[in-house]
Design a protein around this motif. Structure first.
Motif, PDB file in Angstrom:
ATOM      1  N   UNK A 151      -3.673  -5.471  -1.622  1.00  0.00           N
ATOM      2  CA  UNK A 151      -3.479  -6.570  -0.363  1.00  0.00           C
ATOM      3  C   UNK A 151      -3.783  -7.848  -0.961  1.00  0.00           C
ATOM      4  N   UNK A 152      -3.019  -8.867  -0.496  1.00  0.00           N
ATOM      5  CA  UNK A 152      -3.081 -10.293  -1.016  1.00  0.00           C
ATOM      6  C   UNK A 152      -3.491 -10.845   0.285  1.00  0.00           C
ATOM      7  N   UNK A 153      -4.558 -11.698   0.435  1.00  0.00           N
ATOM      8  CA  UNK A 153      -4.870 -12.251   1.730  1.00  0.00           C
ATOM      9  C   UNK A 153      -4.379 -13.731   1.749  1.00  0.00           C
ATOM     10  N   UNK A 154      -4.575 -14.345   2.983  1.00  0.00           N
ATOM     11  CA  UNK A 154      -4.295 -15.731   2.973  1.00  0.00           C
ATOM     12  C   UNK A 154      -4.645 -16.869   2.019  1.00  0.00           C
ATOM     13  N   UNK A 155      -5.678 -16.570   1.101  1.00  0.00           N
ATOM     14  CA  UNK A 155      -6.147 -17.098   0.018  1.00  0.00           C
ATOM     15  C   UNK A 155      -5.654 -16.719  -1.415  1.00  0.00           C
ATOM     16  N   UNK A 156      -4.750 -15.891  -1.447  1.00  0.00           N
ATOM     17  CA  UNK A 156      -3.983 -15.427  -2.316  1.00  0.00           C
ATOM     18  C   UNK A 156      -4.787 -14.554  -3.125  1.00  0.00           C
ATOM     19  N   UNK A 157      -5.807 -13.978  -2.821  1.00  0.00           N
ATOM     20  CA  UNK A 157      -6.782 -13.155  -3.419  1.00  0.00           C
ATOM     21  C   UNK A 157      -6.137 -11.840  -3.364  1.00  0.00           C
ATOM     22  N   UNK A 158      -6.019 -11.128  -4.750  1.00  0.00           N
ATOM     23  CA  UNK A 158      -5.237  -9.805  -4.505  1.00  0.00           C
ATOM     24  C   UNK A 158      -6.321  -8.638  -4.651  1.00  0.00           C
ATOM     25  N   UNK A 159      -6.308  -7.699  -3.936  1.00  0.00           N
ATOM     26  CA  UNK A 159      -7.524  -6.463  -4.171  1.00  0.00           C
ATOM     27  C   UNK A 159      -6.679  -5.196  -3.932  1.00  0.00           C
ATOM     28  N   UNK A 160      -7.058  -4.579  -5.073  1.00  0.00           N
ATOM     29  CA  UNK A 160      -6.510  -2.941  -4.994  1.00  0.00           C
ATOM     30  C   UNK A 160      -7.144  -2.233  -3.915  1.00  0.00           C
ATOM     31  N   UNK A 161      -6.128  -1.482  -3.137  1.00  0.00           N
ATOM     32  CA  UNK A 161      -6.461  -0.537  -2.059  1.00  0.00           C
ATOM     33  C   UNK A 161      -6.390   0.968  -2.522  1.00  0.00           C
ATOM     34  N   UNK A 162      -5.254   1.206  -3.170  1.00  0.00           N
ATOM     35  CA  UNK A 162      -5.315   2.936  -3.857  1.00  0.00           C
ATOM     36  C   UNK A 162      -4.330   2.754  -4.983  1.00  0.00           C
ATOM     37  N   UNK A 163      -4.577   3.913  -5.699  1.00  0.00           N
ATOM     38  CA  UNK A 163      -3.507   4.230  -6.769  1.00  0.00           C
ATOM     39  C   UNK A 163      -3.646   5.558  -6.755  1.00  0.00           C
ATOM     40  N   UNK A 164      -2.259   6.088  -7.381  1.00  0.00           N
ATOM     41  CA  UNK A 164      -1.782   7.478  -7.639  1.00  0.00           C
ATOM     42  C   UNK A 164      -1.493   7.687  -8.773  1.00  0.00           C
ATOM     43  N   UNK A 165      -1.707   8.796  -9.204  1.00  0.00           N
ATOM     44  CA  UNK A 165      -1.247   9.159 -10.839  1.00  0.00           C
ATOM     45  C   UNK A 165      -0.414  10.688 -10.478  1.00  0.00           C
ATOM     46  N   UNK A 166       0.845  10.561 -10.714  1.00  0.00           N
ATOM     47  CA  UNK A 166       1.410  11.761 -10.720  1.00  0.00           C
ATOM     48  C   UNK A 166       1.263  12.584  -9.138  1.00  0.00           C
ATOM     49  N   UNK A 167       1.317  11.721  -8.116  1.00  0.00           N
ATOM     50  CA  UNK A 167       0.906  12.292  -6.708  1.00  0.00           C
ATOM     51  C   UNK A 167      -0.544  12.430  -6.409  1.00  0.00           C
ATOM     52  N   UNK A 168      -1.463  12.372  -7.418  1.00  0.00           N
ATOM     53  CA  UNK A 168      -2.741  12.512  -7.039  1.00  0.00           C
ATOM     54  C   UNK A 168      -3.476  11.463  -6.697  1.00  0.00           C
ATOM     55  N   UNK A 169      -4.163  11.363  -5.817  1.00  0.00           N
ATOM     56  CA  UNK A 169      -5.110   9.973  -5.558  1.00  0.00           C
ATOM     57  C   UNK A 169      -6.100   9.655  -6.621  1.00  0.00           C
ATOM     58  N   UNK A 170      -6.170   8.649  -7.081  1.00  0.00           N
ATOM     59  CA  UNK A 170      -7.263   8.243  -8.219  1.00  0.00           C
ATOM     60  C   UNK A 170      -8.081   7.131  -7.683  1.00  0.00           C
ATOM     61  N   UNK A 171      -7.435   5.965  -7.098  1.00  0.00           N
ATOM     62  CA  UNK A 171      -8.502   5.121  -6.686  1.00  0.00           C
ATOM     63  C   UNK A 171      -8.403   4.952  -5.042  1.00  0.00           C
ATOM     64  N   UNK A 172      -9.299   4.980  -4.371  1.00  0.00           N
ATOM     65  CA  UNK A 172      -9.473   4.744  -2.982  1.00  0.00           C
ATOM     66  C   UNK A 172     -10.568   3.818  -2.729  1.00  0.00           C
ATOM     67  N   UNK A 173     -10.098   2.432  -2.736  1.00  0.00           N
ATOM     68  CA  UNK A 173     -11.219   1.417  -2.619  1.00  0.00           C
ATOM     69  C   UNK A 173     -11.726   1.615  -1.005  1.00  0.00           C
ATOM     70  N   UNK A 174     -12.732   0.704  -0.867  1.00  0.00           N
ATOM     71  CA  UNK A 174     -13.287   0.618   0.538  1.00  0.00           C
ATOM     72  C   UNK A 174     -12.314   0.066   1.628  1.00  0.00           C
ATOM     73  N   UNK A 175     -11.399   1.175   2.072  1.00  0.00           N
ATOM     74  CA  UNK A 175      -9.990   0.570   2.962  1.00  0.00           C
ATOM     75  C   UNK A 175     -10.606   1.651   3.974  1.00  0.00           C
ATOM     76  N   UNK A 176     -10.375   0.839   5.307  1.00  0.00           N
ATOM     77  CA  UNK A 176     -10.311   1.429   6.520  1.00  0.00           C
ATOM     78  C   UNK A 176      -9.626   2.973   6.744  1.00  0.00           C
ATOM     79  N   UNK A 177      -9.979   3.963   7.080  1.00  0.00           N
ATOM     80  CA  UNK A 177      -9.469   5.103   6.931  1.00  0.00           C
ATOM     81  C   UNK A 177      -7.913   4.945   7.968  1.00  0.00           C
ATOM     82  N   UNK A 178      -8.052   3.894   8.716  1.00  0.00           N
ATOM     83  CA  UNK A 178      -6.601   3.539   9.432  1.00  0.00           C
ATOM     84  C   UNK A 178      -5.482   3.524   8.377  1.00  0.00           C
ATOM     85  N   UNK A 179      -5.782   3.283   7.166  1.00  0.00           N
ATOM     86  CA  UNK A 179      -5.041   3.236   6.070  1.00  0.00           C
ATOM     87  C   UNK A 179      -4.638   4.449   5.435  1.00  0.00           C
TER      88      UNK A 179
END
Lengths: 114, 114
Positions: B36-64
């Motif tokens: 996600x890149x906000x209005x100040x251009x800061x780029x922050x990771x939300x999720x990553x998947x490796x071979x369909x498996x969830x690897x990274x799940x940052x502090x993101x609301x569970x609405x995502x």
């Protein structure tokens, strides 16, 4: 807490001038990448540095990784209007939950005037 | 030809709606990301998947909720959209989880919540 402090945030210079962008952290990174992003597009990788003290050159761009792998710099010689864009540093760590995770600096918006 | 593609490019919607963003990569990479890149251009990771498996799940609301039907696709579904969700969302991919890997970014989806 911002892991990677990038400075300056804004840089407006004339064509032909030199400039340096800094990326600093109190954390050690296994590698550090520099990306360039143009309006309406995603970031594009410029370089990856992995060894402390490493220096890489890409035409007029010189990248350096600090000896302790906590900081990096990007130096542009004789800037041209085509260098205009958002420059982002991103650090990566290995192991645990950090695999594949890039932590980005706040970015430097560079404008080179003809 | 496109390496990482996202649809739609622009998304304007009302608060409370549910929306999805699709991402596809044709690079044969194992790992995909959402940023996600906000209005100040800061780029922050939300999720990553490796071979369909969830690897990274940052502090993101569970609405995502990300979904990876296969390793070439990583979609992002957002429920009950809020004003603060307005941002540019980037999908990216890399060969695998190695820290020095270049991440290839899509063109971004600009989400505006009214």
């Amino acid at each position: 807490t911002q892991l990677l402090e990038q400075s300056p945030q804004f840089l407006s210079i004339q064509e032909g001038e030199n400039l340096t962008v800094y990326c600093n952290s109190s954390s050690v990174f296994s590698s550090l990448q520099w990306y360039r992003q143009e309006p309406g597009e995603g970031p594009v990788l410029l370089v990856t540095v992995v060894t402390g003290g490493e220096v890489k050159k890409l035409k007029r761009l010189t990248f350096q990784f600090g000896d302790a792998r906590k900081d990096s710099s990007l130096h542009i010689t004789a800037a041209q209007p085509g260098d205009t864009g958002l420059y982002l540093c991103a650090g990566a760590k290995t192991g645990g939950t950090s695999y594949g995770k890039l932590t980005f600096g706040q970015g430097t918006i560079l404008t080179v005037h003809p | 030809d496109t390496a990482v593609s996202q649809t739609p490019k622009y998304l304007v919607t009302q608060m409370g709606n549910d929306k999805s963003i699709k991402c596809e990569q044709n690079l044969g990479h194992d790992t995909m990301y959402w940023y996600k890149q906000d209005s100040k251009k800061f780029l922050k990771i939300m999720f990553s998947y490796n071979n369909k498996e969830l690897i990274i799940n940052e502090t993101v609301p569970n609405r995502f909720s990300p979904k990876s039907p296969d390793k070439a696709h990583l979609n992002l579904h957002i429920n009950s959209l809020e004003l603060g969700d307005s941002a540019v969302y980037f999908c990216a991919s890399s060969p695998d989880l190695a820290s020095y890997n270049e991440q290839f970014f899509g063109p971004g989806t600009r989400l505006t919540v009214l």
